[in-house]
Design a protein around this motif. Structure first.
Motif, short mmCIF file in Angstrom:
data_model
loop_
_atom_site.label_atom_id
_atom_site.label_comp_id
_atom_site.label_asym_id
_atom_site.label_seq_id
_atom_site.Cartn_x
_atom_site.Cartn_y
_atom_site.Cartn_z
N LEU A 32 0.82 -1.21 0.00
CA LEU A 32 0.00 0.00 0.00
C LEU A 32 0.86 1.27 0.00
O LEU A 32 0.34 2.37 0.07
CB LEU A 32 -0.93 0.02 1.23
N ASP A 33 2.18 1.11 -0.06
CA ASP A 33 3.15 2.21 -0.04
C ASP A 33 3.27 2.87 1.33
O ASP A 33 3.46 4.07 1.46
CB ASP A 33 2.83 3.25 -1.12
N PHE A 34 3.13 2.04 2.38
CA PHE A 34 3.41 2.44 3.75
C PHE A 34 4.50 1.51 4.27
O PHE A 34 4.21 0.54 4.98
CB PHE A 34 2.14 2.37 4.62
N PRO A 35 5.77 1.78 3.88
CA PRO A 35 6.86 0.87 4.23
C PRO A 35 7.00 0.66 5.74
O PRO A 35 6.98 1.62 6.52
CB PRO A 35 8.10 1.55 3.67
N VAL A 36 7.17 -0.59 6.13
CA VAL A 36 7.36 -0.94 7.54
C VAL A 36 8.83 -0.78 7.88
O VAL A 36 9.69 -1.39 7.26
CB VAL A 36 6.89 -2.39 7.80
N ASN A 37 9.11 0.06 8.87
CA ASN A 37 10.48 0.29 9.34
C ASN A 37 10.86 -0.69 10.43
O ASN A 37 12.02 -1.09 10.54
CB ASN A 37 10.63 1.73 9.84
N SER A 38 9.88 -1.04 11.28
CA SER A 38 10.13 -2.00 12.36
C SER A 38 8.80 -2.50 12.89
O SER A 38 7.75 -1.92 12.62
CB SER A 38 10.93 -1.37 13.49
N LYS A 39 8.86 -3.61 13.63
CA LYS A 39 7.66 -4.11 14.28
C LYS A 39 8.04 -4.64 15.65
O LYS A 39 9.12 -5.20 15.84
CB LYS A 39 6.93 -5.16 13.45
N ASP A 40 7.13 -4.45 16.60
CA ASP A 40 7.36 -4.87 17.98
C ASP A 40 6.08 -5.46 18.54
O ASP A 40 4.98 -4.98 18.23
CB ASP A 40 7.76 -3.69 18.86
N ILE A 41 6.23 -6.47 19.38
CA ILE A 41 5.07 -7.03 20.06
C ILE A 41 4.69 -6.09 21.20
O ILE A 41 5.55 -5.64 21.96
CB ILE A 41 5.37 -8.44 20.59
N VAL A 42 3.39 -5.79 21.29
CA VAL A 42 2.89 -4.90 22.35
C VAL A 42 2.39 -5.78 23.48
O VAL A 42 1.61 -6.71 23.25
CB VAL A 42 1.73 -4.03 21.82
N LYS A 43 2.86 -5.50 24.68
CA LYS A 43 2.44 -6.31 25.82
C LYS A 43 1.41 -5.62 26.65
O LYS A 43 1.23 -4.47 26.63
CB LYS A 43 3.64 -6.66 26.68
#
Length: 72
Positions: free
Chosen positions: A61-72
């Protein structure tokens, strides 16, 4: 499970709506919270397997993911 994706190119509420509506179409996505001010998308998933599909769709969708983290 909730995962926070830090993404680029979210500029307005229209972008938030596009992301939310698109991600909700993925089977296994329970909820979506997009925030253009923070440049993040928090997605609640039924299982972690879906997280790569979410990441791929955001990138497509042209929203590049820079990072991902699990939310606790």
């Amino acid at each position: 499970m909730k995962i926070k994706y830090n993404v680029s190119n979210i500029k307005c509420t229209g972008c938030e709506n596009r992301i939310t509506n698109s991600l909700k179409m993925i089977k296994g996505v329970k909820s979506v919270q997009a925030d253009h001010n923070k440049g993040e998308v928090i997605v609640e998933l039924k299982n972690e397997k879906v997280s790569n599909e979410v990441k791929d769709l955001l990138n497509n969708l042209d929203f590049p993911v820079n990072s991902k983290d699990i939310v606790k």
